[in-house]
Scaffold this motif. Sequence first.
Motif, PDB file in Angstrom:
ATOM      1  N   PHE A   1      -8.641  -3.763   5.565  1.00 42.23           N
ATOM      2  CA  PHE A   1      -9.482  -3.428   4.416  1.00 42.23           C
ATOM      3  C   PHE A   1      -9.254  -1.968   4.052  1.00 42.23           C
ATOM      4  CE2 PHE A   1     -13.419  -1.466   2.869  1.00 42.23           C
ATOM      5  CZ  PHE A   1     -13.630  -2.201   1.714  1.00 42.23           C
ATOM      6  N   ASN A   2      -8.938  -1.722   2.781  1.00 45.82           N
ATOM      7  CA  ASN A   2      -8.644  -0.368   2.326  1.00 45.82           C
ATOM      8  C   ASN A   2      -9.722   0.088   1.354  1.00 45.82           C
ATOM      9  OD1 ASN A   2      -7.406   1.679   0.368  1.00 45.82           O
ATOM     10  ND2 ASN A   2      -5.903   1.653   2.023  1.00 45.82           N
ATOM     11  N   GLY A   3     -10.452   1.124   1.728  1.00 40.66           N
ATOM     12  CA  GLY A   3     -11.563   1.590   0.927  1.00 40.66           C
ATOM     13  C   GLY A   3     -11.157   2.142  -0.424  1.00 40.66           C
ATOM     14  N   ALA A   4     -10.041   2.871  -0.480  1.00 40.86           N
ATOM     15  CA  ALA A   4      -9.594   3.420  -1.757  1.00 40.86           C
ATOM     16  C   ALA A   4      -9.196   2.296  -2.714  1.00 40.86           C
ATOM     17  CB  ALA A   4      -8.423   4.375  -1.531  1.00 40.86           C
ATOM     18  N   GLU A   5      -8.530   1.295  -2.192  1.00 36.70           N
ATOM     19  CA  GLU A   5      -8.155   0.140  -3.016  1.00 36.70           C
ATOM     20  C   GLU A   5      -9.411  -0.590  -3.508  1.00 36.70           C
ATOM     21  OE1 GLU A   5      -5.162  -3.734  -2.747  1.00 36.70           O
ATOM     22  OE2 GLU A   5      -6.052  -2.921  -0.912  1.00 36.70           O
ATOM     23  N   TRP A   6     -10.379  -0.790  -2.606  1.00 36.81           N
ATOM     24  CA  TRP A   6     -11.611  -1.497  -2.966  1.00 36.81           C
ATOM     25  C   TRP A   6     -12.384  -0.745  -4.038  1.00 36.81           C
ATOM     26  CZ3 TRP A   6     -16.875  -0.633  -2.900  1.00 36.81           C
ATOM     27  CH2 TRP A   6     -17.680  -1.764  -3.057  1.00 36.81           C
ATOM     28  N   LEU A   7     -12.502   0.569  -3.882  1.00 37.22           N
ATOM     29  CA  LEU A   7     -13.209   1.360  -4.884  1.00 37.22           C
ATOM     30  C   LEU A   7     -12.515   1.295  -6.234  1.00 37.22           C
ATOM     31  CD1 LEU A   7     -14.076   4.530  -2.770  1.00 37.22           C
ATOM     32  CD2 LEU A   7     -15.740   2.942  -3.760  1.00 37.22           C
ATOM     33  N   SER A   8     -11.199   1.380  -6.243  1.00 34.58           N
ATOM     34  CA  SER A   8     -10.473   1.364  -7.518  1.00 34.58           C
ATOM     35  C   SER A   8     -10.594   0.025  -8.229  1.00 34.58           C
ATOM     36  CB  SER A   8      -9.000   1.707  -7.282  1.00 34.58           C
ATOM     37  OG  SER A   8      -8.346   0.689  -6.543  1.00 34.58           O
ATOM     38  N   GLN A   9     -10.762  -1.048  -7.460  1.00 36.03           N
ATOM     39  CA  GLN A   9     -10.845  -2.383  -8.061  1.00 36.03           C
ATOM     40  C   GLN A   9     -12.277  -2.849  -8.311  1.00 36.03           C
ATOM     41  OE1 GLN A   9      -8.595  -4.978  -5.477  1.00 36.03           O
ATOM     42  NE2 GLN A   9      -6.625  -4.074  -6.059  1.00 36.03           N
ATOM     43  N   ASN A  10     -13.233  -2.324  -7.538  1.00 37.52           N
ATOM     44  CA  ASN A  10     -14.603  -2.830  -7.620  1.00 37.52           C
ATOM     45  C   ASN A  10     -15.636  -1.804  -8.068  1.00 37.52           C
ATOM     46  OD1 ASN A  10     -14.458  -5.700  -6.210  1.00 37.52           O
ATOM     47  ND2 ASN A  10     -13.189  -4.308  -4.995  1.00 37.52           N
ATOM     48  N   ARG A  11     -15.395  -0.526  -7.842  1.00 41.41           N
ATOM     49  CA  ARG A  11     -16.331   0.528  -8.240  1.00 41.41           C
ATOM     50  C   ARG A  11     -15.581   1.657  -8.932  1.00 41.41           C
ATOM     51  NH1 ARG A  11     -21.356   0.786  -6.090  1.00 41.41           N
ATOM     52  NH2 ARG A  11     -21.635   2.166  -7.891  1.00 41.41           N
TER      53      ARG A  11
ATOM     54  N   THR B   1       8.198  10.697   0.854  1.00 41.23           N
ATOM     55  CA  THR B   1       8.932   9.462   1.144  1.00 41.23           C
ATOM     56  C   THR B   1       8.031   8.445   1.823  1.00 41.23           C
ATOM     57  OG1 THR B   1       9.698  10.362   3.263  1.00 41.23           O
ATOM     58  CG2 THR B   1      11.132  10.663   1.343  1.00 41.23           C
ATOM     59  N   GLY B   2       6.842   8.896   2.224  1.00 38.95           N
ATOM     60  CA  GLY B   2       5.848   7.993   2.782  1.00 38.95           C
ATOM     61  C   GLY B   2       4.919   7.500   1.693  1.00 38.95           C
ATOM     62  N   ALA B   3       3.708   7.168   2.079  1.00 35.71           N
ATOM     63  CA  ALA B   3       2.746   6.643   1.117  1.00 35.71           C
ATOM     64  C   ALA B   3       1.343   7.059   1.520  1.00 35.71           C
ATOM     65  CB  ALA B   3       2.841   5.118   1.045  1.00 35.71           C
ATOM     66  N   THR B   4       0.473   7.251   0.524  1.00 34.56           N
ATOM     67  CA  THR B   4      -0.931   7.558   0.753  1.00 34.56           C
ATOM     68  C   THR B   4      -1.776   6.611  -0.081  1.00 34.56           C
ATOM     69  OG1 THR B   4      -1.330   9.099  -1.081  1.00 34.56           O
ATOM     70  CG2 THR B   4      -0.228   9.991   0.888  1.00 34.56           C
ATOM     71  N   ASP B   5      -3.083   6.767   0.013  1.00 35.78           N
ATOM     72  CA  ASP B   5      -3.981   5.968  -0.812  1.00 35.78           C
ATOM     73  C   ASP B   5      -3.957   6.392  -2.269  1.00 35.78           C
ATOM     74  OD1 ASP B   5      -4.884   4.222   1.101  1.00 35.78           O
ATOM     75  OD2 ASP B   5      -6.581   5.462   1.709  1.00 35.78           O
ATOM     76  N   GLY B   6      -3.247   7.469  -2.573  1.00 31.16           N
ATOM     77  CA  GLY B   6      -3.117   7.896  -3.960  1.00 31.16           C
ATOM     78  C   GLY B   6      -2.505   6.837  -4.852  1.00 31.16           C
ATOM     79  N   VAL B   7      -1.715   5.931  -4.288  1.00 32.73           N
ATOM     80  CA  VAL B   7      -1.082   4.894  -5.090  1.00 32.73           C
ATOM     81  C   VAL B   7      -2.127   3.984  -5.731  1.00 32.73           C
ATOM     82  CG1 VAL B   7      -0.802   3.212  -3.204  1.00 32.73           C
ATOM     83  CG2 VAL B   7       0.835   3.218  -5.112  1.00 32.73           C
ATOM     84  N   TYR B   8      -3.259   3.771  -5.067  1.00 31.63           N
ATOM     85  CA  TYR B   8      -4.306   2.913  -5.629  1.00 31.63           C
ATOM     86  C   TYR B   8      -5.043   3.608  -6.768  1.00 31.63           C
ATOM     87  CZ  TYR B   8      -3.409   0.244  -1.406  1.00 31.63           C
ATOM     88  OH  TYR B   8      -2.800  -0.479  -0.399  1.00 31.63           O
ATOM     89  N   LEU B   9      -5.219   4.922  -6.655  1.00 34.84           N
ATOM     90  CA  LEU B   9      -5.866   5.661  -7.736  1.00 34.84           C
ATOM     91  C   LEU B   9      -4.955   5.751  -8.946  1.00 34.84           C
ATOM     92  CD1 LEU B   9      -7.604   8.599  -5.826  1.00 34.84           C
ATOM     93  CD2 LEU B   9      -8.409   6.280  -6.231  1.00 34.84           C
TER      94      LEU B   9
END
Length: 467
Positions: free
Chosen positions: A175-185, A408-416
Amino acid sequence: MKKLAITLLLGASVAAGAAAMPLRPDQVEFRGLYKELVETNTTVSTGSCTLAAERMAARLKAAGIADSQITLFSVPEHPKDGGLVVVYPGTSKKLKPMLLLAHIDVVEAKRSDWVRDPFTLIEEDGYFYARGTADDKSQAAIWTDTLVRFAREKYKPKRTVKMALTCGEETSGAFNGAEWLSQNRRELIDAEYALNEGGGGLSDGHGKLMVQTIQVGEKAYQDFTFTTTNKGGHSSQPVRENAIYAMADAVAKVRDFEFPLEFNDTTRAFFAKSGALRNDEMGKAMVALAANPQDKAAEAIVNTDKMYHSMLRTTCVATLIDGGHALNALPQTVTANVNCRMFPGRTSDETQATLEAAIGNPAVKVVQTKVGKPIAKTPPMYPWLIGPMEALVAKHFPGVPVIPVMSTGATDGVYLAAVGIPTYGVPGEWGDPDGNGAHGLNERLEVRSLMEGRDYLFELVKLLSSK
């Protein structure tokens, strides 16, 4: 994230600052906040991000932030993977808010593997040791502390400042909180831009700060499952049509395939600026390649550095393989995981199609491990945003160059970014060339890095929110 060290072999280095000094009273108090957050186990197996979020919320309430400004969230299916959103109101009705983002979950850590208890903050030889000291509880603590200080000062920013502390960044599929917030809140975190992990400085490992970076963009993460099948049979009568051999051929094709070179504004600036700071063959090649992406001789030199090679293209690599069902039987099913880091703008569908074409065998089934992952988007390098970051680096770290970088990695910024919130990794804290044990053993962060990074980031948030 994975705070990956940016190995820039610059021709000269600059002192990171004065020798270690006793902590100021405000730093002592901050150390207590940092200690509480670090010592709250937030691994996906046995920890609780929900508890960590609640503890940070308690500190914010004690500082005077109203309950109405604080949202603790979780979902019934993942009660321990909760997070926290705080809204610190600004006076302007025209300016959109800014968002401070940090993840509070950490990578697993076994006590038997570590020299010290990974969930006890230990200060030793100028470093803080514990899981999460660097990735990413240092930034989460700094953001929380910033709002605590704002509340105590009764600071009234022009721009509303929001903060989101979320779980799930370190575990793919959790479960990813940043993804959930971007999609639900989405309305709760709505902002003109977000400040996140991914930037920061690099020392030479001996107390000298060499560079500060601003992360402007990152790759997108996607796993692909390869599957080969066969009717199998008795191992005493082997045939060429073997599921293991078919998989071996497929992953060898992935090994030998090179995705084409690509540049965007961030990587072009990175290679040009960081190359110009070097006085060697690599530096000249970096500058030449930024000026002319068709320069194959320059590309060949740059490609010898694995990080630079990855910054220039999508990469895919086999990371796991499993197959067969008995020692004395021909294999019936073999699977392999191929991990891809896709250049901004590249989709999972086109990457899958490229892999299938490179393999050239329709019998190898390729599927995306997670369908619908967002496309990585590179945010604009707005002068009104990048400029203050650079100016404050000059103030806090005189003489240290500032370079934009694409992770070259990834962060939760991709969901925002997927919902229209450009996200930037900020300068401030710095790490050592060995990566400071992030994701590995005996994770650590230099005390001066934390404290001086805190000073920088507090002033940055105050400056950006004041205009």
